[in-house]
Design a protein around this motif. Structure first.
Motif, mmCIF file in Angstrom:
data_model
loop_
_atom_site.group_PDB
_atom_site.id
_atom_site.type_symbol
_atom_site.label_atom_id
_atom_site.label_comp_id
_atom_site.label_asym_id
_atom_site.label_seq_id
_atom_site.Cartn_x
_atom_site.Cartn_y
_atom_site.Cartn_z
ATOM 1 N N UNK A 162 0.845 -1.633 -0.153
ATOM 2 C CA UNK A 162 0.213 0.116 0.016
ATOM 3 C C UNK A 162 0.616 1.236 0.355
ATOM 4 N N UNK A 163 2.350 1.416 0.297
ATOM 5 C CA UNK A 163 3.152 2.435 0.937
ATOM 6 C C UNK A 163 3.559 2.414 -0.673
ATOM 7 N N UNK A 164 3.484 1.912 -1.837
ATOM 8 C CA UNK A 164 4.514 1.690 -2.902
ATOM 9 C C UNK A 164 4.199 2.770 -3.840
ATOM 10 N N UNK A 165 5.222 2.879 -4.542
ATOM 11 C CA UNK A 165 4.882 4.558 -5.641
ATOM 12 C C UNK A 165 3.602 3.809 -6.779
ATOM 13 N N UNK A 166 3.039 4.914 -7.296
ATOM 14 C CA UNK A 166 2.184 4.296 -8.283
ATOM 15 C C UNK A 166 3.174 4.067 -9.314
ATOM 16 N N UNK A 167 2.659 2.979 -9.948
ATOM 17 C CA UNK A 167 3.629 2.617 -11.066
ATOM 18 C C UNK A 167 3.803 3.764 -12.823
ATOM 19 N N UNK A 168 4.603 3.992 -13.116
ATOM 20 C CA UNK A 168 4.526 4.979 -14.175
ATOM 21 C C UNK A 168 5.149 3.629 -15.877
ATOM 22 N N UNK A 169 4.187 4.595 -16.665
ATOM 23 C CA UNK A 169 4.325 3.763 -17.945
ATOM 24 C C UNK A 169 6.062 4.705 -18.309
ATOM 25 N N UNK A 170 6.666 3.420 -19.023
ATOM 26 C CA UNK A 170 7.582 3.735 -19.901
ATOM 27 C C UNK A 170 8.021 4.579 -20.624
ATOM 28 N N UNK A 171 8.898 6.042 -20.361
ATOM 29 C CA UNK A 171 8.516 6.959 -21.202
ATOM 30 C C UNK A 171 9.111 6.899 -22.664
ATOM 31 N N UNK A 172 9.413 5.697 -23.253
ATOM 32 C CA UNK A 172 10.000 5.700 -24.684
ATOM 33 C C UNK A 172 9.896 4.539 -24.835
ATOM 34 N N UNK A 173 9.093 4.660 -26.729
ATOM 35 C CA UNK A 173 7.893 3.976 -26.870
ATOM 36 C C UNK A 173 8.998 2.137 -27.779
ATOM 37 N N UNK A 174 8.088 1.513 -27.961
ATOM 38 C CA UNK A 174 8.671 0.332 -28.098
ATOM 39 C C UNK A 174 9.983 -0.214 -28.992
#
Length: 441
Positions: A162-174
């Motif tokens: 519950x304390x982990x930071x929210x996941x962030x999408x990779x800012x780079x494309x495939x």
């Protein structure tokens, strides 16, 4: 995307390693057993419900010198403060609050990191009242657990997740190839990064990566976009950190998780040491594409067989990386450096390669016809069908009559046949055996 990191911190003998094993032990037990992989249980992967996270067992960090125990406690806390998203501060219900606990608490307070206080050795209801003393440490509600009995682990992980930071999408494309240079200190990772970037470094902007200890440098070469995830030059000041070899492994792990391709950099002059195998083993187990890069080749005394002999030495030491290409370079003189990026591109493509199902089944059928599986107690493995279920790394599922009949030597034989047919240089492949549910004996 890097997993969030949980660090387990506390003074000696409070049961940190027991809790570490409770969280990641079952997962470690199913990691494929490849010859030559040097295992280190300092770092593992845990999972609770739908959350996967990395776990650091700081109990595995040992510091030599005067007052070693006190110094070790402090260093463990400092490492956790730097590396972790959430810290589990472990104490001992039987011992009560100790001066060492209070010292660690002060360090953790100053860190401003989320801290969960876990009171270990609460083995029964009679011990439940012992946790109240630990409110004095100032971390809110303690969680009573028992490592030896497995009590309260789920409650602990629920609070942690519950304390982990929210996941962030990779800012780079495939289309962008992300690669990391990893290796022990002083093998030339930083010099190699600068040499690869060359004059272009002045026209690209260094942007902070999603991890605190890596710098992402995007650049483009021959219409291919890359990102270097640079862990070089990130050692902390002070001999304590410089003498803690496992610390550099922890740093490398974050870069490995975010990369598509991992360049394992070896010092051509000094040769191979165990820590090289530790780091390479992590990259292999993470399923990343791998290139072995021998740096400082310009200062190695050579004859016409030196490269051949060094290649054989690498193969002997890194039996589990038989698929990884080897490139000899000099970051200082840029000797052979032009060969490196084309290799990175090729292994990245192999890492993401998907094979058509009918071609895959043709290859496996031919392999079985040429060399049928051996019998075991009168039973023979029968492979009904094979399909690829994932990439990065490529994963193949064999539907068979009885998975337990798949011997590791025959799996290795099929691995070799698949590689011979489709390449896959530079990437590990995974072969899983599953029972064909409709199959009747």
């Amino acid at each position: 995307m890097a997993r969030p990191v949980l660090a387990i911190v506390g003074r000696p003998n409070v049961g940190k390693s027991t809790i570490f094993n409770r969280i990641v032990g079952d997962r470690l037990a199913i990691v494929e057993d490849k010859p030559g992989v040097t295992r280190d249980r300092l770092y593992g992967v845990g999972e609770w419900l739908n959350t996967s996270f990395s776990v650091i067992d700081t109990g595995g960090i040992e510091i030599d010198g005067e007052d070693a125990i006190l110094k070790s406690v402090r260093v463990q806390a400092e490492l956790a403060i730097e590396e972790a998203d959430v810290i589990v501060f472990m104490v001992d219900a039987k011992a009560g609050v100790t001066p060492s606990d209070e010292e660690v608490a002060q360090l953790l307070f100053r860190s401003k990191k989320p801290v969960v206080l876990a009171v270990n050795k609460v083995d029964n209801l009679a011990r439940q009242d012992d946790i109240y003393e630990f409110y004095s440490l100032g971390f809110g509600d303690p969680v009573g657990i028992s490592g030896s009995h497995g009590i309260g682990i789920g409650d602990l992980l629920e609070v942690v997740c519950g304390l982990f930071p929210d996941k962030k999408d990779d800012e780079y494309g495939d289309e962008v190839i992300k690669f990391a240079l990893i290796g022990r200190p002083n093998v030339g990772k930083s010099s190699m990064t600068n040499a690869i970037l060359g004059e272009e470094r002045v026209i690209v902007s260094d942007v902070a990566g999603t991890t605190r200890d890596a710098i992402d440098t995007p650049f483009e070469r021959d219409d291919q976009k890359f990102v270097i995830i640079d862990t070089a030059g990130m050692r902390k000041r002070g001999k304590v950190y410089e003498n803690t070899e496992k610390y550099s492994v922890m740093r490398a792990m974050k870069a490995i998780e975010r990369a598509d391709v991992v360049l394992v950099v070896i010092d051509g002059q000094e040769g191979i040491i165990d820590q090289d195998k530790h780091i390479a083993g992590y990259a292999h187990e993470a399923g990343k594409a791998i290139v072995i890069v021998v740096n400082k080749w310009d200062i190695v005394e050579k004859d016409d067989k030196t490269m051949q002999h060094f290649t054989q030495t690498i193969r002997d030491h890194f039996l589990f990386l038989s698929y990884a290409p080897i490139v000899f370079v000099s970051a200082k003189t840029t000797q052979r450096l032009h060969k490196l990026l084309p290799v990175v591109v090729q292994v990245a493509e192999n890492h993401a390669l998907r094979v058509q199902t009918h071609l895959l089944n043709d290859v496996v059928s031919d392999a079985v016809a040429y060399n049928p599986p051996p019998t075991d107690k009168g039973k023979r493995l029968r492979i009904n069908y094979v399909t690829q279920v994932a990439v990065k790394p490529p994963v193949f599922v064999l539907f068979v009559n009885e998975p337990e009949l798949m011997h590791f030597s025959y799996e290795r034989y099929l691995d070799n046949k698949i590689r011979a047919a489709f390449g896959f240089e530079g990437t590990p492949i995974r072969i899983l055996s599953r029972r064909k549910t409709s199959d009747k004996e």
